[in-house]
Design an enzyme around this catalytic site. Sequence first.
Site, PDB file in Angstrom:
ATOM      1  N   PHE A  63       0.752  -1.084  -0.179  1.00 11.62           N
ATOM      2  CA  PHE A  63      -0.057   0.106   0.093  1.00 11.62           C
ATOM      3  C   PHE A  63       0.758   1.355  -0.048  1.00 11.62           C
ATOM      4  CE2 PHE A  63       0.972  -0.157   4.565  1.00 11.62           C
ATOM      5  CZ  PHE A  63       1.055   1.267   4.916  1.00 11.62           C
ATOM      6  N   CYS A  84       9.740   1.798   3.310  1.00 13.17           N
ATOM      7  CA  CYS A  84      10.460   0.628   3.587  1.00 13.17           C
ATOM      8  C   CYS A  84      11.935   1.197   3.850  1.00 13.17           C
ATOM      9  CB  CYS A  84      10.513  -0.317   2.532  1.00 13.17           C
ATOM     10  SG  CYS A  84      11.055   0.231   0.927  1.00 13.17           S
ATOM     11  N   GLU A  95       9.377  -3.752  12.979  1.00 12.90           N
ATOM     12  CA  GLU A  95       9.197  -2.569  12.080  1.00 12.90           C
ATOM     13  C   GLU A  95       8.149  -1.817  12.305  1.00 12.90           C
ATOM     14  OE1 GLU A  95       7.917  -3.486   8.022  1.00 12.90           O
ATOM     15  OE2 GLU A  95       9.210  -2.057   7.212  1.00 12.90           O
TER      16      GLU A  95
HETATM   17  P1  NAD Z   1       1.556  -6.552   2.930  1.00 13.41           P
HETATM   18  O1  NAD Z   1       2.466  -7.736   2.982  1.00 13.41           O
HETATM   19  O2  NAD Z   1       0.626  -6.580   4.039  1.00 13.41           O
HETATM   20  O3  NAD Z   1       1.071  -6.676   1.501  1.00 13.41           O
HETATM   21  C1  NAD Z   1       1.596  -6.591   0.387  1.00 13.41           C
HETATM   22  C2  NAD Z   1       0.789  -7.343  -0.613  1.00 13.41           C
HETATM   23  O4  NAD Z   1       0.394  -8.742  -0.016  1.00 13.41           O
HETATM   24  C3  NAD Z   1      -0.679  -6.761  -0.693  1.00 13.41           C
HETATM   25  O5  NAD Z   1      -1.009  -6.944  -2.210  1.00 13.41           O
HETATM   26  C4  NAD Z   1      -1.421  -7.821   0.098  1.00 13.41           C
HETATM   27  O6  NAD Z   1      -2.919  -8.052  -0.678  1.00 13.41           O
HETATM   28  C5  NAD Z   1      -0.801  -8.986   0.030  1.00 13.41           C
HETATM   29  N1  NAD Z   1      -1.027  -9.955   0.970  1.00 13.41           N
HETATM   30  C6  NAD Z   1      -1.634  -9.427   2.065  1.00 13.41           C
HETATM   31  N2  NAD Z   1      -1.679 -10.459   3.040  1.00 13.41           N
HETATM   32  C7  NAD Z   1      -1.426 -11.434   2.559  1.00 13.41           C
HETATM   33  C8  NAD Z   1      -1.364 -13.106   2.734  1.00 13.41           C
HETATM   34  N3  NAD Z   1      -1.479 -13.465   3.959  1.00 13.41           N
HETATM   35  N4  NAD Z   1      -1.116 -13.775   1.684  1.00 13.41           N
HETATM   36  C9  NAD Z   1      -0.741 -13.519   0.372  1.00 13.41           C
HETATM   37  N5  NAD Z   1      -0.713 -12.250  -0.105  1.00 13.41           N
HETATM   38  C10 NAD Z   1      -1.042 -11.349   1.172  1.00 13.41           C
HETATM   39  O7  NAD Z   1       2.389  -5.152   3.170  1.00 13.41           O
HETATM   40  P2  NAD Z   1       1.808  -3.734   3.104  1.00 13.41           P
HETATM   41  O8  NAD Z   1       1.319  -3.535   4.576  1.00 13.41           O
HETATM   42  O9  NAD Z   1       0.932  -3.487   2.030  1.00 13.41           O
HETATM   43  O10 NAD Z   1       3.271  -2.875   3.000  1.00 13.41           O
HETATM   44  C11 NAD Z   1       4.131  -2.412   4.059  1.00 13.41           C
HETATM   45  C12 NAD Z   1       5.188  -3.309   3.990  1.00 13.41           C
HETATM   46  O11 NAD Z   1       5.908  -3.446   2.749  1.00 13.41           O
HETATM   47  C13 NAD Z   1       6.110  -2.905   5.013  1.00 13.41           C
HETATM   48  O12 NAD Z   1       6.590  -4.144   5.962  1.00 13.41           O
HETATM   49  C14 NAD Z   1       7.287  -2.481   3.994  1.00 13.41           C
HETATM   50  O13 NAD Z   1       8.619  -2.349   4.702  1.00 13.41           O
HETATM   51  C15 NAD Z   1       7.396  -3.210   2.935  1.00 13.41           C
HETATM   52  N6  NAD Z   1       7.903  -2.629   1.952  1.00 13.41           N
HETATM   53  C16 NAD Z   1       9.041  -3.075   1.653  1.00 13.41           C
HETATM   54  C17 NAD Z   1       9.810  -2.463   0.213  1.00 13.41           C
HETATM   55  C18 NAD Z   1      11.182  -2.825  -0.031  1.00 13.41           C
HETATM   56  O14 NAD Z   1      11.549  -2.448  -1.397  1.00 13.41           O
HETATM   57  N7  NAD Z   1      11.703  -3.590   0.755  1.00 13.41           N
HETATM   58  C19 NAD Z   1       9.294  -1.417  -0.266  1.00 13.41           C
HETATM   59  C20 NAD Z   1       7.881  -0.881   0.056  1.00 13.41           C
HETATM   60  C21 NAD Z   1       7.207  -1.554   1.137  1.00 13.41           C
END
Ligand code: NAD
Length: 505
Positions: free
Chosen positions: A157, A289, A389
Amino acid sequence: MNSIQKIQLTTAKLLINGEFIESETQEWQDIVNPATQEVIGTVPFATREEVNAAIAAAQNAFASWKQTPIQARMRIMLKLQDLIRTHAKSIAQVLTAEQGKTLADAEGDIQRGLEVVEHACSIGTLQMGEYLEGVARGVDTYTLQQPLGVCAGITPFNFPAMIPLWMFPMAIVCGNTFVLKPSEQDPLSTMMLVELAIEAGVPAGVLNVVHGGKEVVDMLCTHSDIKAISFVGSTAVGTHVYNLAGQHGKRVQSMMGAKNHVVVMPDANKEQTLNALVGAAFGAAGQRCMALSVAVMVGESQHWISELVNKAKTLSVNAGHEPNTDIGPVISPRAKARVIDLINSGVEQGAELLLDGRDIQVQGYEQGNFVGATIFNHVTTDMRIYQEEVFGPVLAIICVDTLEEAITLVNANPFGNGVGLFTQNGATARTFQQLINIGQVGINIPIPVPVPFFSFTGSRGSKLGDLGPYGKQAVQFYTQTKTITSRWFEDDQETGAVNTTISLR
Ligand code: NAD
């Protein structure tokens, strides 16, 4: 409140085989403005049939798309970068409404993604193979970088423009077809970019979009026609995606959670350093992130802490579309409750709360998910606020005596996304960059995200898979190297007997 940007209630569509269609699912989720709790749209959780149809469309389109001349693919990217530039401001308004970040930051989110599209326009040189003449008598060897087939992308998101743009432009310009699964929390700005891609000339089936959660993601990770998965999101989900897709034979890149440190040396430029720390810790409400989570103050630099707190106090917490906002809301009431819980844990575990953003009230936006800038001193490595985090505007401070102690501390943390060092001493910087075990290092830069000519190279606990997003690594990720060893006979005169041994060159 009267300056609030009214976004028309929108239903996020699926994109299957070039058509934007309304899902037939019974399962829908509201898209909510984090500053107001106003419902600005709805998003479907696609049915199994719809996901299968999107993958089938991508599989069918691959046969002709991979044969499309590279200049034709590149020209679509040239058109797309122009369209994104033209529409950046209107996309930013939707992005702010659904995600909460400030308008300026939303434009930055789009700009960073746009730079990847610009880089995709160089695919003619990026996707070139290698050629070596005369590897044996009359024998030459050369390589082709060929597309893989159908690739899928699953995005978080926090960057609904930049991160989808890390993925589908590079994947399709390399000749793959793509199925994108945006974050279900803020898919509307992503869909505006997808619409522009179709307007730019991406043919039917080359780019498809399905919405949903775990069920849709698991289908993408297990479907036999999908060859590669790009994931960006939390560590728990990223690990699940990496394992599941890996077990099903797919190439996977999984970019995950982080805990980024900045080490401050006493010889650093004080004002520059403190401004950088405040911006990196609290910008985007800490929902990056690469956000700064831990300031490691070395020696005398710990005397700057009260000035750091004073600077953080000046930040304006407000709805993202209001002018001069520094910190917008976090994405959801659930996310806010999690951040507050972590702040509470810091207090309970004995850290010193220097600035408390828990009870912030924003006039006119009383329902918003706001957390103000929060700073803890005397944080220890066993505390939850150090280990987890936070993904909110919370900065932990740890004081140490030497650079060596700081490096040992950072290297012992399991995450490895980004790290910064502030110093005026070149030798100190050189020692740091050599010894620090983190994939992205900033020297007097607090958020060292590389430009797209390089690649995003988070490491250790922040990443699974070898190849990162965008840049040369993305071209490697989205292509298979084929090595051809060829020999052309000038005539059919026999020059020797049959040879059954491995030949000496
Ligand atoms: P999230 O893991 O909750 O969701 C990411 C994606 O996975 C979404 O499309 C979601 O629909 C899907 N998803 C959620 N739960 C799932 C499940 N149980 N099984 C399969 N798919 C599932 O992450 P978020 O809250 O949207 O984003 C924030 C996180 O992303 C933070 O931890 C941040 O550090 C990380 N992030 C990392 C980077 C990087 O480059 N390392 C960049 C941006 C964000």
